[in-house]
Design a protein around this motif. Structure first.
Motif, mmCIF file in Angstrom:
data_model
loop_
_atom_site.group_PDB
_atom_site.id
_atom_site.type_symbol
_atom_site.label_atom_id
_atom_site.label_comp_id
_atom_site.label_asym_id
_atom_site.label_seq_id
_atom_site.Cartn_x
_atom_site.Cartn_y
_atom_site.Cartn_z
ATOM 1 N N CYS A 90 0.829 -1.203 0.000
ATOM 2 C CA CYS A 90 0.000 0.000 0.000
ATOM 3 C C CYS A 90 0.869 1.261 0.000
ATOM 4 O O CYS A 90 1.801 1.382 0.778
ATOM 5 C CB CYS A 90 -0.907 -0.013 1.238
ATOM 6 N N ILE A 91 0.562 2.179 -0.905
ATOM 7 C CA ILE A 91 1.373 3.396 -1.007
ATOM 8 C C ILE A 91 0.590 4.653 -0.594
ATOM 9 O O ILE A 91 0.863 5.763 -1.058
ATOM 10 C CB ILE A 91 1.942 3.570 -2.445
ATOM 11 N N CYS A 92 -0.401 4.440 0.272
ATOM 12 C CA CYS A 92 -1.210 5.579 0.733
ATOM 13 C C CYS A 92 -0.368 6.730 1.256
ATOM 14 O O CYS A 92 -0.682 7.894 1.022
ATOM 15 C CB CYS A 92 -2.143 5.149 1.852
ATOM 16 N N ILE A 123 0.788 8.716 -1.549
ATOM 17 C CA ILE A 123 -0.317 9.429 -2.196
ATOM 18 C C ILE A 123 -0.645 10.693 -1.405
ATOM 19 O O ILE A 123 -0.779 11.780 -1.961
ATOM 20 C CB ILE A 123 -1.554 8.509 -2.322
ATOM 21 N N CYS A 126 -0.399 2.361 -7.578
ATOM 22 C CA CYS A 126 -0.316 1.257 -6.621
ATOM 23 C C CYS A 126 -0.575 -0.049 -7.370
ATOM 24 O O CYS A 126 -1.515 -0.157 -8.156
ATOM 25 C CB CYS A 126 -1.358 1.440 -5.519
ATOM 26 N N ILE A 139 -1.728 -2.825 -6.494
ATOM 27 C CA ILE A 139 -2.941 -3.593 -6.218
ATOM 28 C C ILE A 139 -4.205 -2.749 -6.330
ATOM 29 O O ILE A 139 -5.300 -3.184 -5.978
ATOM 30 C CB ILE A 139 -2.868 -4.320 -4.853
ATOM 31 N N PHE A 140 -4.071 -1.522 -6.849
ATOM 32 C CA PHE A 140 -5.229 -0.642 -7.029
ATOM 33 C C PHE A 140 -6.247 -1.281 -7.974
ATOM 34 O O PHE A 140 -5.912 -1.666 -9.095
ATOM 35 C CB PHE A 140 -4.779 0.709 -7.608
ATOM 36 N N CYS A 190 -7.142 -4.501 -4.049
ATOM 37 C CA CYS A 190 -7.695 -3.424 -3.216
ATOM 38 C C CYS A 190 -8.821 -2.691 -3.946
ATOM 39 O O CYS A 190 -8.592 -2.051 -4.978
ATOM 40 C CB CYS A 190 -6.572 -2.451 -2.843
ATOM 41 N N GLY A 222 -5.816 -0.719 1.910
ATOM 42 C CA GLY A 222 -5.198 0.449 2.530
ATOM 43 C C GLY A 222 -6.236 1.490 2.896
ATOM 44 O O GLY A 222 -7.414 1.363 2.560
ATOM 45 N N SER A 223 -5.767 2.527 3.578
ATOM 46 C CA SER A 223 -6.689 3.499 4.142
ATOM 47 C C SER A 223 -7.410 4.333 3.083
ATOM 48 O O SER A 223 -8.566 4.675 3.239
ATOM 49 C CB SER A 223 -5.940 4.413 5.098
ATOM 50 N N CYS A 224 -6.730 4.651 1.979
ATOM 51 C CA CYS A 224 -7.344 5.571 1.007
ATOM 52 C C CYS A 224 -8.501 4.923 0.244
ATOM 53 O O CYS A 224 -9.177 5.571 -0.546
ATOM 54 C CB CYS A 224 -6.322 6.049 -0.006
ATOM 55 N N MET A 225 -8.691 3.616 0.435
ATOM 56 C CA MET A 225 -9.775 2.928 -0.273
ATOM 57 C C MET A 225 -10.982 2.733 0.643
ATOM 58 O O MET A 225 -12.028 2.246 0.224
ATOM 59 C CB MET A 225 -9.250 1.573 -0.780
ATOM 60 N N CYS A 274 -8.048 6.822 -3.191
ATOM 61 C CA CYS A 274 -8.125 5.614 -4.021
ATOM 62 C C CYS A 274 -9.581 5.256 -4.329
ATOM 63 O O CYS A 274 -9.917 4.889 -5.458
ATOM 64 C CB CYS A 274 -7.427 4.449 -3.328
HETATM 65 S S1 SF4 Z 1 -5.554 2.065 -0.499
HETATM 66 FE FE1 SF4 Z 1 -5.360 0.253 -1.779
HETATM 67 S S2 SF4 Z 1 -5.108 1.074 -3.860
HETATM 68 FE FE2 SF4 Z 1 -4.713 2.753 -2.446
HETATM 69 S S3 SF4 Z 1 -2.514 2.729 -2.149
HETATM 70 FE FE3 SF4 Z 1 -3.373 1.514 -0.467
HETATM 71 S S4 SF4 Z 1 -3.409 -0.586 -1.220
HETATM 72 FE FE4 SF4 Z 1 -3.069 0.730 -3.000
#
Ligand code: SF4
Lengths: 96, 380
Positions: B331-333, B336, B346, B348-349, B353, B360-363, B370
């Motif tokens: 996760c690269i939140c 971001i 990301c 796995i976007f 995810c 991750g948190s932004c989803m 995300c």
């Molecule tokens: S929330 Fe999900 S899509 Fe966004 S950076 Fe984290 S893992 Fe990737």
């Protein structure tokens, strides 16, 4: 989460703790404990957030913004009209 | 002209006005010396920006950075675990706001706790706790409080009523966080990947409703000490476009100021009564750990010691886990939120995810960057 809904006050309780607001046809109760006693009156526009009135909407400021937007659109329309006339002037087919 | 409720909706969403501002911004942006990265701090803005496709209306030299202002997204897993553990205690009713329902902790979400028999209730307003407590005198009602400055005074009103009315069975688990501290952190923080200070953010769009409560004064230091202009803007798309236009004009005219676009509800001082309520019941925690960002000093609130008997974190100290739980390593939140990456970067976007299975948190909530990208498509 932090969204708040503009609404209009239609009723204020006697103890000024609660009011009823109208949000585009839907009526609901809202808590006034975050506002000073004389602050909110019938007919006022307010912002509603998780059951509370969080502040009043300043009508003059809202109207001033709307006025600014109308002026901008006017100016743009004016510009476009002028450009259309100029383009028309330069059109080689003109008068043909 | 007199104001109608309809104007407050329609005029600030008008497509023609949005286009007009796009033209003004494009024209002014030609005079920018360097490209601009503008952070919208608040998740409500992120949602508007993606929903109305505003990035497509920007000239090439203006980019949005999506900030950390979604209270659900920034909740670290260990605190969601607290909610889960509290919900599983005998004779406890855990109450929280609807947004928390699907957020997964390490044991599952509150929805999962409910499926296992826990009494978890999602309310529209914190005040509903009073009714629930009165109807269930033999149970403890724990309000799991979330939100920025916008929502904190509402929790304070509930604390006040619990004390005034002598309601014996309501406790609080406080997760309120504050905006200026995390904004400063985003500018100050050393970038972990390239070991240099990350100065990606050139200007801020200040949150709408945090500012209704706290006033624009909380951003004073950003133009003055950090050299970053702030324009507090409303949540409607016309508000956001006008806010951006004001920021661009500041750069073109070589100004660096705090300005308010959202004057219809935000002033410099804010709602003083709400601020008093917050100060009466809450004080700063030393650290709050933000999901995706890590520890941010002075950015969280807790109940003052004199109200410790109402604090579920104190009362249930013995059963609450204390270990910090890291995010998924892919996760690269964090990047971001710092403006160093966009959600589609990301790996796995949209695959592992997604909003239904957020990693991750932004989803997690529709206000996360995300989730907004996922919902409103490949707009960039
Ligand atoms: S929330 Fe999900 S899509 Fe966004 S950076 Fe984290 S893992 Fe990737």
């Amino acid at each position: 989460m932090c969204l708040s809904i503009p609404s209009k006050v239609v009723k204020v309780s006697d103890d000024k703790m609660m009011c009823t607001v109208d949000t585009m046809g839907v009526q609901r109760d809202a808590n006034l404990m975050m506002m000073d006693d004389e602050d909110v009156n019938i007919g006022d526009y307010v912002l509603l957030h998780i059951g509370f009135v969080m502040n009043k909407i300043d009508e003059e400021e809202a109207l001033a913004s709307i006025e600014t937007y109308r002026e901008i659109l006017e100016l743009m329309n004016e510009d476009e009209r002028k450009r259309a006339i100029l383009e028309d002037d330069e059109c080689p087919a003109r008068g043909a | 002209m007199s104001l109608e409720l309809k104007n407050l909706y329609d005029d600030f969403r008008d497509g023609e006005t949005i286009k007009a501002y796009a033209k003004i911004i494009a024209e002014d942006a030609k005079r920018l010396k360097t490209p601009l990265n503008i952070m919208e701090v608040c998740g409500g803005h992120t949602h508007t920006i993606m929903k109305f496709g505003l990035p497509q209306l920007m000239p090439e030299n203006i980019t949005f950075i999506h900030g950390p202002g979604c209270p659900v997204c920034i909740m670290p897993k260990e605190r969601i675990d607290h909610a889960y553990v509290l919900a599983m205690q005998p004779d406890v009713i855990l109450v929280t706001l609807g947004d928390m329902i699907k957020v997964p902790g390490s044991n599952g979400s509150l929805q999962d706790a409910r499926a296992k028999g826990a009494d978890v209730r999602f309310v529209y307003s914190p005040m509903e706790c009073i009714t629930i407590a009165r109807e269930n005198p033999d149970k403890k009602v724990i309000f799991f409080a979330i939100g920025f400055e916008t929502t904190t005074p509402m929790t304070a009103v509930l604390v006040e009523q619990v004390i005034k009315l002598g309601i014996p069975n309501i406790l609080f688990h406080i997760n309120h966080v504050t905006v200026p501290e995390v904004m400063a952190e985003l500018i100050d923080s050393r970038d972990v990947h390239i070991d240099s200070y990350n100065n990606q953010i050139d200007a801020f769009i200040g949150p709408s409703h945090v500012s209704v409560i706290s006033g624009a004064k909380i951003y004073d230091k950003f133009p003055k000490e950090y050299g970053r202009p702030v324009v507090v803007s409303g949540f409607e798309p016309v508000d956001v476009m006008q806010g951006i236009s004001m920021i661009v004009k500041q750069f073109v005219e070589d100004r660096c100021e705090l300005e308010v676009q959202y004057k219809r509800v935000v002033n410099y001082e804010g709602n003083l009564k709400a601020q008093e309520l917050i100060e009466r019941y809450f004080e700063k925690m030393d650290l709050f750990r933000w999901r995706g960002l890590g520890n941010v000093p002075d950015s969280g609130l807790k109940l003052k010691d004199e109200f410790a008997s109402l604090d579920a974190e104190v009362v249930y100290r013995d059963v609450l886990p204390i270990a910090e739980i890291e995010d998924h390593k892919l996760c690269i939140c964090g990047d971001i939120l710092r403006g160093m990456a966009k959600p589609p970067e990301c790996t796995i976007f949209g695959t592992a995810c997604k909003p239904t299975t957020p990693i991750g948190s932004c989803m997690v909530s529709s206000e996360g960057a995300c989730a907004a990208y996922y919902k409103y498509g490949n707009l960039l």
